[in-house]
Design a protein around this motif. Structure first.
Motif, short mmCIF file in Angstrom:
data_model
loop_
_atom_site.label_atom_id
_atom_site.label_comp_id
_atom_site.label_asym_id
_atom_site.label_seq_id
_atom_site.Cartn_x
_atom_site.Cartn_y
_atom_site.Cartn_z
N VAL A 80 -8.92 4.23 -1.61
CA VAL A 80 -10.19 3.79 -1.02
C VAL A 80 -10.99 5.01 -0.56
CG1 VAL A 80 -11.26 2.53 0.89
CG2 VAL A 80 -9.32 1.52 -0.32
N LEU A 81 -10.30 5.96 0.09
CA LEU A 81 -11.00 7.15 0.59
C LEU A 81 -11.59 7.99 -0.54
CD1 LEU A 81 -8.71 8.40 3.49
CD2 LEU A 81 -11.00 7.45 3.68
N VAL A 82 -10.84 8.08 -1.64
CA VAL A 82 -11.33 8.86 -2.79
C VAL A 82 -12.60 8.22 -3.35
CG1 VAL A 82 -10.82 9.49 -5.18
CG2 VAL A 82 -9.12 9.90 -3.40
N ASP A 86 -4.53 0.79 -1.75
CA ASP A 86 -4.06 1.97 -1.04
C ASP A 86 -5.21 2.71 -0.36
OD1 ASP A 86 -1.46 3.92 -1.24
OD2 ASP A 86 -3.34 5.01 -1.04
N CYS A 87 -4.99 3.06 0.92
CA CYS A 87 -6.02 3.73 1.70
C CYS A 87 -6.48 5.03 1.04
CB CYS A 87 -5.51 4.06 3.09
SG CYS A 87 -5.09 2.61 4.05
N SER A 88 -5.53 5.78 0.44
CA SER A 88 -5.89 7.04 -0.20
C SER A 88 -6.89 6.79 -1.32
CB SER A 88 -4.64 7.72 -0.78
OG SER A 88 -3.64 7.80 0.20
N GLU A 114 0.82 -1.21 0.00
CA GLU A 114 0.00 0.00 0.00
C GLU A 114 0.85 1.26 0.00
OE1 GLU A 114 -3.06 -0.07 2.86
OE2 GLU A 114 -3.61 -2.12 2.39
N ALA A 153 -6.10 12.88 -0.54
CA ALA A 153 -7.28 12.04 -0.31
C ALA A 153 -8.17 12.67 0.78
CB ALA A 153 -6.87 10.64 0.11
N TYR A 210 -11.87 13.89 0.55
CA TYR A 210 -12.84 13.22 1.41
C TYR A 210 -13.62 14.19 2.27
CZ TYR A 210 -15.00 9.59 4.07
OH TYR A 210 -15.95 8.77 4.64
N LEU A 227 -14.65 6.21 -1.72
CA LEU A 227 -15.70 6.31 -0.71
C LEU A 227 -16.34 7.70 -0.75
CD1 LEU A 227 -16.67 4.15 1.25
CD2 LEU A 227 -15.14 5.09 2.98
N ALA A 228 -15.50 8.72 -0.98
CA ALA A 228 -16.02 10.09 -1.09
C ALA A 228 -16.96 10.20 -2.29
CB ALA A 228 -14.87 11.08 -1.21
N VAL A 257 -18.81 7.77 -3.54
CA VAL A 257 -20.09 7.11 -3.19
C VAL A 257 -20.92 8.04 -2.31
CG1 VAL A 257 -21.14 5.18 -1.96
CG2 VAL A 257 -19.11 4.78 -3.32
N ARG A 258 -20.27 8.67 -1.34
CA ARG A 258 -21.01 9.58 -0.46
C ARG A 258 -21.64 10.71 -1.26
NH1 ARG A 258 -17.71 12.68 3.96
NH2 ARG A 258 -16.92 13.56 2.03
N VAL A 294 -15.67 -0.66 -3.68
CA VAL A 294 -14.85 -0.15 -2.57
C VAL A 294 -14.55 -1.28 -1.58
CG1 VAL A 294 -14.76 1.46 -0.61
CG2 VAL A 294 -15.75 2.21 -2.78
#
Lengths: 107, 107
Positions: free
Chosen positions: B56-58, B52-54, A12, A101, A105, B60-61, B63-64, B43
């Motif tokens: 995933v956050l992008v 990568d967490c970054s 990652e 990110a 976010y 997720l944002a 989807v929100r 996601v």
């Protein structure tokens, strides 16, 4: 999960960590996402069945809140593990990636 | 969909409307929710696969944001149809229900 003393390359962050890089909350995050998906499927059925708009909005707000909280857990997990190691290794790219990110976010 | 001249009882608002009560954007809302579900499943797979967490956050944002926009469409649809009829019929309960839903949705 406590940090293990052995070293491993993190796919990652792209750097070598002083632990087997397993996000301690990965399973919890997957479970939260699975619940959010189930909840969103329920909202979709409510719309298909013509439920009251007020009820639909309340359920949609609950899903949004669940997604927000999941994002927070991912971020906290990342800060506690990847970031600590990235800072120690002077990996500024990883830090900038996360900052971008967070910016996307939070907006 | 234009309003039809015939009358029908609305199961959502509980009052009789001067049209067949079909939310004009119901299908669009269902499609938006279906896309959001698919996106959230993606996601979840990313987290399971250790992306990568970054990244995933992008996602997720995104989807929100899709959920937020779906809520807006539901609200606008409801305002244009149910609420107009509820106000005309003096149905204050329906108006209060929506106000409470908005309060919960906006926070």
């Amino acid at each position: 999960m406590d940090r293990e003393p052995n070293h491993g390359h993190c796919h990652e962050c792209g750097i070598t960590h002083a632990h087997n890089h397993v996000h301690e909350n990965q399973k919890a995050v997957v479970n939260r996402l699975a619940r959010a998906i189930g909840h969103l499927e329920k909202v979709k059925r409510m719309v298909e069945e013509g439920h009251d708009c007020s009820d639909v909005l309340v359920q949609l707000a609950a899903v949004r809140s669940a997604i927000d909280n999941t994002g927070k857990v991912i971020l906290q997990d990342h800060m506690r593990h990847c970031m600590v190691d990235a800072v120690a290794a002077g990996d500024e790219d990883a830090i900038e990636d996360l900052c971008r990110a967070i910016e996307r976010y939070m907006k």
